[in-house]
Design a protein around this motif. Sequence first.
Motif, PDB file in Angstrom:
ATOM      1  N   ASP A  68      67.295 -14.255  18.910  1.00 41.32           N
ATOM      2  CA  ASP A  68      67.243 -13.721  20.266  1.00 41.32           C
ATOM      3  C   ASP A  68      67.255 -14.881  21.268  1.00 41.32           C
ATOM      4  O   ASP A  68      66.686 -15.942  21.010  1.00 41.32           O
ATOM      5  N   ASN A  69      67.893 -14.688  22.396  1.00 40.58           N
ATOM      6  CA  ASN A  69      67.860 -15.630  23.517  1.00 40.58           C
ATOM      7  C   ASN A  69      68.460 -17.001  23.226  1.00 40.58           C
ATOM      8  O   ASN A  69      68.056 -17.991  23.834  1.00 40.58           O
ATOM      9  N   SER A  72      69.800 -18.775  26.354  1.00 43.20           N
ATOM     10  CA  SER A  72      68.919 -19.088  27.469  1.00 43.20           C
ATOM     11  C   SER A  72      68.535 -20.575  27.445  1.00 43.20           C
ATOM     12  O   SER A  72      68.469 -21.193  26.394  1.00 43.20           O
TER      13      SER A  72
END
Length: 79
Positions: A68-69, A72
């Motif tokens: 996830d992410n 980012s």
Amino acid sequence: MIDPDCNKNVFQLWKEGGEKLPFTVIRWTWGPASYFLVEKLEIGKRRYGKAWGRFVRDGVAGEPQKMDNAGSHQWKIVE
């Protein structure tokens, strides 16, 4: 406390590391005994994509999973 060194995405770190796999990353919110072992990347458009690997806590690796992410800007490499 925010770690100012956690300021890149996983794909930037991979590129800076010579595009070698696997590598380990940590997020600024994680403790020092936790990290993610990035084992596979799928690069899409604009230098982003998908990442897979294993979350490791206290030396114990979990099952392979999609990260996830990954895109980012809150990751850094850990040795």
